[in-house]
Design an enzyme around this catalytic site. Structure first.
Site, PDB file in Angstrom:
ATOM      1  N   GLU A 124      33.514  14.813   9.740  1.00  0.00           N
ATOM      2  CA  GLU A 124      32.520  15.471   9.023  1.00  0.00           C
ATOM      3  C   GLU A 124      32.870  17.066   9.179  1.00  0.00           C
ATOM      4  O   GLU A 124      33.347  17.562   9.901  1.00  0.00           O
ATOM      5  CB  GLU A 124      31.087  15.476   9.461  1.00  0.00           C
ATOM      6  CG  GLU A 124      30.697  14.092   9.029  1.00  0.00           C
ATOM      7  CD  GLU A 124      28.841  13.934   9.894  1.00  0.00           C
ATOM      8  OE1 GLU A 124      28.365  12.825   9.711  1.00  0.00           O
ATOM      9  OE2 GLU A 124      28.459  14.854  10.411  1.00  0.00           O
ATOM     10  N   TYR A 157      31.947  20.527   9.916  1.00  0.00           N
ATOM     11  CA  TYR A 157      31.023  21.056  11.014  1.00  0.00           C
ATOM     12  C   TYR A 157      30.003  21.963  10.365  1.00  0.00           C
ATOM     13  O   TYR A 157      30.632  23.041  10.101  1.00  0.00           O
ATOM     14  CB  TYR A 157      31.717  21.539  12.291  1.00  0.00           C
ATOM     15  CG  TYR A 157      31.146  22.253  13.200  1.00  0.00           C
ATOM     16  CD1 TYR A 157      30.330  21.146  13.938  1.00  0.00           C
ATOM     17  CD2 TYR A 157      30.960  23.437  13.756  1.00  0.00           C
ATOM     18  CE1 TYR A 157      29.377  21.671  15.151  1.00  0.00           C
ATOM     19  CE2 TYR A 157      30.217  23.895  14.787  1.00  0.00           C
ATOM     20  CZ  TYR A 157      29.341  22.925  15.554  1.00  0.00           C
ATOM     21  OH  TYR A 157      28.495  23.523  16.233  1.00  0.00           O
ATOM     22  N   GLY A 201      23.831  10.048  18.435  1.00  0.00           N
ATOM     23  CA  GLY A 201      22.985  10.858  19.211  1.00  0.00           C
ATOM     24  C   GLY A 201      24.010  11.823  19.850  1.00  0.00           C
ATOM     25  O   GLY A 201      23.661  12.245  21.231  1.00  0.00           O
ATOM     26  N   LYS A 225      17.324  15.719  24.244  1.00  0.00           N
ATOM     27  CA  LYS A 225      16.090  16.620  23.595  1.00  0.00           C
ATOM     28  C   LYS A 225      15.182  17.190  24.757  1.00  0.00           C
ATOM     29  O   LYS A 225      14.883  16.331  25.538  1.00  0.00           O
ATOM     30  CB  LYS A 225      15.397  15.922  22.478  1.00  0.00           C
ATOM     31  CG  LYS A 225      16.243  15.293  21.525  1.00  0.00           C
ATOM     32  CD  LYS A 225      15.540  14.217  20.446  1.00  0.00           C
ATOM     33  CE  LYS A 225      16.651  13.831  19.396  1.00  0.00           C
ATOM     34  NZ  LYS A 225      16.081  12.729  18.603  1.00  0.00           N
ATOM     35  N   GLU A 278      17.607  10.634  10.519  1.00  0.00           N
ATOM     36  CA  GLU A 278      18.026  12.195  11.115  1.00  0.00           C
ATOM     37  C   GLU A 278      18.807  12.776   9.916  1.00  0.00           C
ATOM     38  O   GLU A 278      19.786  12.330   9.516  1.00  0.00           O
ATOM     39  CB  GLU A 278      18.777  11.751  12.219  1.00  0.00           C
ATOM     40  CG  GLU A 278      19.098  13.023  13.010  1.00  0.00           C
ATOM     41  CD  GLU A 278      20.046  12.592  14.436  1.00  0.00           C
ATOM     42  OE1 GLU A 278      19.828  11.789  14.836  1.00  0.00           O
ATOM     43  OE2 GLU A 278      20.866  13.671  14.448  1.00  0.00           O
ATOM     44  N   GLU A 281      22.337  10.351  10.874  1.00  0.00           N
ATOM     45  CA  GLU A 281      22.153   8.976  11.374  1.00  0.00           C
ATOM     46  C   GLU A 281      20.580   8.553  11.232  1.00  0.00           C
ATOM     47  O   GLU A 281      19.859   9.215  10.889  1.00  0.00           O
ATOM     48  CB  GLU A 281      22.781   8.829  12.731  1.00  0.00           C
ATOM     49  CG  GLU A 281      22.437   9.576  13.852  1.00  0.00           C
ATOM     50  CD  GLU A 281      23.262   9.512  15.128  1.00  0.00           C
ATOM     51  OE1 GLU A 281      22.596   9.116  16.038  1.00  0.00           O
ATOM     52  OE2 GLU A 281      24.294  10.056  14.865  1.00  0.00           O
ATOM     53  N   ARG A 290       9.352  17.187  27.272  1.00  0.00           N
ATOM     54  CA  ARG A 290       9.729  16.411  28.091  1.00  0.00           C
ATOM     55  C   ARG A 290      10.030  16.690  29.738  1.00  0.00           C
ATOM     56  O   ARG A 290      10.831  17.680  29.946  1.00  0.00           O
ATOM     57  CB  ARG A 290      11.408  15.697  27.793  1.00  0.00           C
ATOM     58  CG  ARG A 290      11.256  15.142  26.356  1.00  0.00           C
ATOM     59  CD  ARG A 290      12.386  14.441  26.033  1.00  0.00           C
ATOM     60  NE  ARG A 290      12.329  14.048  24.669  1.00  0.00           N
ATOM     61  CZ  ARG A 290      13.598  13.173  24.449  1.00  0.00           C
ATOM     62  NH1 ARG A 290      14.354  12.394  25.148  1.00  0.00           N
ATOM     63  NH2 ARG A 290      13.443  12.805  22.934  1.00  0.00           N
ATOM     64  N   ARG A 312      14.875   2.418  15.963  1.00  0.00           N
ATOM     65  CA  ARG A 312      13.795   1.716  17.085  1.00  0.00           C
ATOM     66  C   ARG A 312      12.709   2.737  16.958  1.00  0.00           C
ATOM     67  O   ARG A 312      12.607   3.646  16.315  1.00  0.00           O
ATOM     68  CB  ARG A 312      14.607   2.236  18.411  1.00  0.00           C
ATOM     69  CG  ARG A 312      15.128   3.546  18.554  1.00  0.00           C
ATOM     70  CD  ARG A 312      15.431   3.842  19.672  1.00  0.00           C
ATOM     71  NE  ARG A 312      15.648   5.299  19.880  1.00  0.00           N
ATOM     72  CZ  ARG A 312      16.914   5.814  19.635  1.00  0.00           C
ATOM     73  NH1 ARG A 312      18.060   5.271  19.167  1.00  0.00           N
ATOM     74  NH2 ARG A 312      16.887   7.206  19.690  1.00  0.00           N
TER      75      ARG A 312
HETATM   76  C1  MV4 Z   1      26.595  17.565  13.660  1.00  0.00           C
HETATM   77  C2  MV4 Z   1      26.460  19.140  13.947  1.00  0.00           C
HETATM   78  C3  MV4 Z   1      27.243  19.926  13.080  1.00  0.00           C
HETATM   79  N1  MV4 Z   1      28.009  19.381  11.989  1.00  0.00           N
HETATM   80  N2  MV4 Z   1      27.178  17.087  12.464  1.00  0.00           N
HETATM   81  C4  MV4 Z   1      24.392  15.998  17.479  1.00  0.00           C
HETATM   82  C5  MV4 Z   1      23.406  14.795  17.566  1.00  0.00           C
HETATM   83  C6  MV4 Z   1      23.855  13.840  16.462  1.00  0.00           C
HETATM   84  N3  MV4 Z   1      23.056  12.704  16.115  1.00  0.00           N
HETATM   85  C7  MV4 Z   1      24.291  14.767  15.367  1.00  0.00           C
HETATM   86  N4  MV4 Z   1      24.678  15.993  16.079  1.00  0.00           N
HETATM   87  C8  MV4 Z   1      25.338  16.988  15.508  1.00  0.00           C
HETATM   88  N5  MV4 Z   1      25.751  16.751  14.385  1.00  0.00           N
HETATM   89  C9  MV4 Z   1      27.746  17.869  11.754  1.00  0.00           C
HETATM   90  N6  MV4 Z   1      28.467  17.743  10.766  1.00  0.00           N
HETATM   91  C10 MV4 Z   1      25.872  19.351  15.189  1.00  0.00           C
HETATM   92  C11 MV4 Z   1      25.226  18.323  15.774  1.00  0.00           C
HETATM   93  C12 MV4 Z   1      24.638  18.970  17.100  1.00  0.00           C
HETATM   94  C13 MV4 Z   1      25.357  19.382  17.965  1.00  0.00           C
HETATM   95  C14 MV4 Z   1      26.542  19.437  17.901  1.00  0.00           C
HETATM   96  C15 MV4 Z   1      27.299  20.286  19.116  1.00  0.00           C
HETATM   97  C16 MV4 Z   1      26.579  20.753  20.289  1.00  0.00           C
HETATM   98  C17 MV4 Z   1      25.281  20.584  20.140  1.00  0.00           C
HETATM   99  C18 MV4 Z   1      24.375  19.869  19.332  1.00  0.00           C
HETATM  100  C19 MV4 Z   1      23.191  19.753  19.317  1.00  0.00           C
HETATM  101  C20 MV4 Z   1      22.398  19.122  18.180  1.00  0.00           C
HETATM  102  C21 MV4 Z   1      23.091  18.411  17.078  1.00  0.00           C
END
Ligand code: MV4
Length: 451
Positions: free
Chosen positions: A200, A202, A164, A237, A275, A288, A337, A292
Site C-alpha cells: 500500500e 504509506y 493489527g 493500543k 478499520e 482491515e 488500558r 470479533r
Molecule cells: C498503515 C499505515 C500507513 N499507511 N497503512 C497499523 C495497524 C494496521 N491495522 C494498520 N496500520 C497502519 N497501516 C498505510 N497504508 C500506518 C499504520 C500504523 C502504523 C504504522 C507504522 C507505525 C505505527 C503505526 C501505528 C498505527 C498504524
C-alpha cells in the site's frame, strides 16, 4: 435464547461475557488453564472446567479440549471473546460441525476478512475506497516494482495473513523494496504460515479510526459510530476514545455508510469493526476488518448505551436487531488500558502478585477487570489487567474524570501503565485532540517516567 454458553477465553473479557450471559438468563461454563485456577471468571461462572496447562496452545487454543468440554457439559453456544480462537475460521467450522453455535460470523466471513489482501479486493468491489496499492498479493518483485511506479514511495509492505500491524515494513526506494519484500515474505511465512504480502501507499500521519457495527441474521446492519485508536505504541493500543476529535458529523456519516457496505459485502453477522485510516484532508481508506468483539468495545457501549456483548449473543440466537440503523454518540468516552507493564522500562512486562488493589469509581467511571487484591498476574498471557473508562458530557469532562479515576486507582505489587496515561492526558497535543498514529513516538517523552 441459549440455555448454556461456554466462554472460550480468560481475563477481563471472560468476566464481561459472563455478566452478559447472566443478564440474558443463560448459564455459563468457564474454561481455564492451570495458571488461571484462582481467576475471577472461574469463580463467576456457573461451572468451570480445566482445559490444560498454562501455555495458550495447550489450553485456550486447544480446540479438542474445548470442544470435548462443550459436549460433556451440554452447551448450546460458545463465545470466543477476543484473541485466542476468536478469528480462527477452522474453530468456527468445528463448532458448526458439532451443532454448537459459534457466537460470531460464519467461517467464510472470518476467512475472507482474515486474508487482508482478499479483504481489500472484496471491499474495493463493494465501492469503498482502499489505500492505493497492489491488487491482491504481490506476485513477484517485478510486479511490486511496477506497483511502486504507479503509486510512488513511501510504501508499506503488509502480510496478507497478518493484521493489527504485525509484519509490516515501510520502504522508501527501490532498494528498500527489494530487501523488504524478501524479508517480509520470510517473516510472514514464519509468523502466519502464509508468505503472501501486499503493498500500500504509506500514509504519513493518519488517524486510526474504526467503526463499530452490529449485523443480524436477516442482513440488517447497524453502525454505532467510531473509535479513535490513534494512541498506540508498537501496535498496542493504549487509549481509545469516541467520538474522535477528527471526525465531523458529515465524516461520521460517510464512514458509517462505508462500514455498513463492507459488512454487507461479506454477508457479515455479529459485532464487527471496520478499520480506516483517515488523513489530514478527511479522506478515509479501508485497511482491515476485525470479525470479533474488541478490547475497546466498552467505549462504544458507554457512548451509545448499547450492550454489544448481549447484542452479539442475541444475534447468534437468531433475534433481530432492535436498535437504530445509525446510532449517534451521546457525550464523550475515553478508555485507558491498564497493563501489568513498566512504562519506565520500555513497557517491560511486570507479572506477579497484586498486594493492594483499590479501583476507582464515582460518576461516569467504568472499570472492566478480572484482577483483585491477592490476584497473581500470570506471565503466560497478555498483560491487560484493567480498562478504565470515563464518560463526560464533553471531552474535557471525560478527561478530568479519567485523571481523577487514575489518581484514585491504587495498585501495589506490580508496575502498571497508569503513569503513562497520566503523562498522555497532560500532553498539550492530546488535550487539543491532535492525535495521529505516531503520537506516542513523536509527541511524548517517555524518559520523563524514569525519574
Ligand atoms: C498503515 C499505515 C500507513 N499507511 N497503512 C497499523 C495497524 C494496521 N491495522 C494498520 N496500520 C497502519 N497501516 C498505510 N497504508 C500506518 C499504520 C500504523 C502504523 C504504522 C507504522 C507505525 C505505527 C503505526 C501505528 C498505527 C498504524
Amino acid at each position: 435464547m441459549f440455555s448454556k454458553i461456554l466462554i472460550a477465553n480468560r481475563g477481563e473479557i471472560a468476566v464481561r461475557i459472563i455478566r452478559a450471559c447472566r443478564e440474558l438468563d443463560a448459564r455459563t461454563v468457564a474454561v481455564y488453564s492451570e495458571a488461571d485456577r484462582g481467576s475471577l471468571h472461574v469463580r463467576l461462572a456457573d461451572e468451570a472446567f480445566c482445559i490444560g496447562p498454562a501455555p495458550a496452545r495447550d489450553s485456550y487454543l486447544n480446540i479438542p479440549s474445548i470442544m470435548s468440554t462443550a459436549e460433556l457439559l451440554g452447551v448450546d453456544a460458545i463465545h470466543p471473546g477476543y484473541g485466542f480462537l476468536a478469528e480462527n475460521p477452522h474453530f468456527a467450522e468445528v463448532c458448526r460441525d458439532c451443532g454448537i453455535t459459534f457466537i460470531g460470523p460464519s467461517p467464510e466471513a472470518i476467512a475472507r476478512m482474515g486474508n487482508k489482501a482478499a479483504a481489500r479486493a472484496t471491499v474495493r468491489k463493494a465501492g469503498v475506497e482502499i489505500v492505493p496499492g497492489s491488487d491482491g498479493p504481490v506476485r513477484d518483485e517485478p510486479a511490486a516494482i511496477d506497483t511502486a511506479k504507479h503509486i510512488g514511495y513511501p510504501l508499506i509492505i503488509k502480510a496478507a495473513g497478518g493484521g493489527g500491524g504485525r509484519g509490516m515494513r515501510v520502504v522508501h526506494n527501490r532498494e528498500d523494496l527489494r530487501r523488504g519484500l524478501t524479508e517480509a515474505h520470510v517473516e510472514a511465512e514464519a509468523a502466519f504460515g502464509d508468505g503472501a504480502v501486499y503493498i500500500e501507499k504509506y500514509l504519513e500521519e493518519p488517524r486510526h479510526i474504526e467503526v463499530q457495527i452490529l449485523a443480524d441474521q436477516r442482513g440488517t446492519v447497524a453502525t454505532l459510530g467510531e473509535r479513535d485508536c490513534s494512541v498506540q505504541r508498537r501496535h498496542q493500543k493504549l487509549i481509545e476514545e469516541s467520538p474522535s476529535t477528527g471526525v465531523s458529523v458529515r465524516l461520521r456519516r460517510a464512514l458509517s455508510r462505508a462500514a455498513a457496505r463492507v459488512a454487507e459485502a461479506v454477508g457479515y453477522v455479529n459485532a464487527g469493526t471496520v478499520e480506516f485510516l483517515v488523513d489530514h484532508n478527511e479522506r478515509f481508506y479501508f485497511v482491515e476488518m476485525n470479525t470479533r468483539i474488541q478490547v475497546e468495545h466498552g467505549v462504544t457501549e458507554m457512548v451509545t448505551g448499547v450492550d454489544l456483548v448481549k447484542e452479539q449473543i442475541r444475534i447468534a440466537s437468531g433475534e433481530r436487531l432492535t436498535i437504530a440503523r445509525e446510532v449517534e454518540p451521546r457525550g464523550h468516552v475515553l478508555e485507558c488500558r491498564v497493563n501489568a507493564e513498566d512504562p519506565a522500562r520500555d513497557f517491560l512486562p511486570s507479572p506477579g502478585p497484586i498486594t493492594a488493589w483499590i479501583p476507582p469509581g464515582g460518576p461516569g467511571i467504568r472499570v472492566d477487570t478480572h484482577a483483585f487484591a491477592g490476584y497473581v498476574v500470570p506471565p503466560h498471557y497478555d498483560s491487560l489487567i484493567a480498562k478504565v473508562l470515563a464518560w463526560g458530557q464533553h471531552r474535557d469532562e471525560a478527561i478530568a474524570r479519567m485523571q481523577r479515576a487514575l489518581r484514585e486507582f491504587q495498585i501495589e505489587g506490580i508496575r502498571t501503565t497508569i503513569p503513562f496515561h497520566q503523562e498522555a492526558l497532560d500532553n498539550a497535543f492530546f488535550r487539543r485532540g491532535e492525535v495521529y498514529v505516531n503520537f506516542v513516538q513523536r509527541r511524548m517523552d517517555l524518559d520523563g517516567l524514569r525519574a
